[in-house]
Design a protein around this motif. Structure first.
Motif, PDB file in Angstrom:
ATOM      1  N   PRO A  28       7.127  -2.382  -7.628  1.00 22.74           N
ATOM      2  CA  PRO A  28       8.469  -2.285  -7.042  1.00 22.74           C
ATOM      3  C   PRO A  28       9.328  -3.508  -7.391  1.00 22.74           C
ATOM      4  CG  PRO A  28       6.779  -1.853  -5.390  1.00 22.74           C
ATOM      5  CD  PRO A  28       6.083  -2.357  -6.615  1.00 22.74           C
ATOM      6  N   PHE A  29      10.629  -3.295  -7.464  1.00 15.32           N
ATOM      7  CA  PHE A  29      11.539  -4.407  -7.692  1.00 15.32           C
ATOM      8  C   PHE A  29      11.416  -5.407  -6.559  1.00 15.32           C
ATOM      9  CE2 PHE A  29      13.945  -0.983  -9.923  1.00 15.32           C
ATOM     10  CZ  PHE A  29      13.843  -1.513 -11.195  1.00 15.32           C
ATOM     11  N   GLU A  30      11.551  -6.681  -6.863  1.00 15.32           N
ATOM     12  CA  GLU A  30      11.482  -7.701  -5.824  1.00 15.32           C
ATOM     13  C   GLU A  30      12.769  -7.775  -5.007  1.00 15.32           C
ATOM     14  OE1 GLU A  30      10.080 -11.457  -7.223  1.00 15.32           O
ATOM     15  OE2 GLU A  30       8.401 -10.542  -8.288  1.00 15.32           O
ATOM     16  N   GLU A  31      13.859  -7.286  -5.578  1.00 10.11           N
ATOM     17  CA  GLU A  31      15.114  -7.298  -4.849  1.00 10.11           C
ATOM     18  C   GLU A  31      15.552  -5.864  -4.578  1.00 10.11           C
ATOM     19  OE1 GLU A  31      18.294  -8.826  -7.376  1.00 10.11           O
ATOM     20  OE2 GLU A  31      16.992  -8.456  -9.057  1.00 10.11           O
ATOM     21  N   ARG A  42      23.005  -3.978  -7.765  1.00  8.23           N
ATOM     22  CA  ARG A  42      22.333  -4.824  -6.768  1.00  8.23           C
ATOM     23  C   ARG A  42      23.118  -4.889  -5.462  1.00  8.23           C
ATOM     24  NH1 ARG A  42      21.213  -7.733 -11.630  1.00  8.23           N
ATOM     25  NH2 ARG A  42      18.974  -7.691 -12.007  1.00  8.23           N
ATOM     26  N   THR A  43      24.422  -4.567  -5.556  1.00  5.22           N
ATOM     27  CA  THR A  43      25.270  -4.613  -4.363  1.00  5.22           C
ATOM     28  C   THR A  43      26.213  -3.412  -4.360  1.00  5.22           C
ATOM     29  OG1 THR A  43      27.062  -5.836  -5.434  1.00  5.22           O
ATOM     30  CG2 THR A  43      25.300  -7.151  -4.416  1.00  5.22           C
ATOM     31  N   HIS A  44      26.820  -3.167  -3.209  1.00  2.75           N
ATOM     32  CA  HIS A  44      27.825  -2.107  -3.105  1.00  2.75           C
ATOM     33  C   HIS A  44      28.992  -2.391  -4.057  1.00  2.75           C
ATOM     34  CE1 HIS A  44      30.267   1.002  -1.269  1.00  2.75           C
ATOM     35  NE2 HIS A  44      31.246   0.119  -1.160  1.00  2.75           N
TER      36      HIS A  44
END
Length: 77
Positions: A28-31, A42-44
């Motif tokens: 899984p991705f760490e972030e 990574r963000t909205h």
């Protein structure tokens, strides 16, 4: 730490035609990631920016857009 793997079963049936299935997996991705329709970020704010870029660069008219795509102006990303 012991390797704890869970075996799950998934049955896929193609009744009248041949079909292909792809199963992707990995660490899984760490972030955290954000997904909306066809966009991943990574963000909205990444999603909003990607959608705006896509709409500006799209040469498709509203009547020729892919069925199921995000409706123009109807829903915020």
């Amino acid at each position: 730490m012991a390797d704890e793997r869970i075996l799950r079963t998934c049955r896929v049936s193609a009744r009248s035609r041949p079909a292909r299935t792809i199963l992707l997996g990995g660490t899984p991705f760490e972030e955290e990631i954000v997904m909306w329709w066809n966009f991943i970020g990574r963000t909205h704010a990444d999603i909003v920016r990607a959608r705006a870029d896509w709409e500006v660069s799209s040469d498709r008219s509203a009547s020729s857009r892919v069925s199921g795509g995000p409706p123009s102006g109807a829903r915020p990303a």
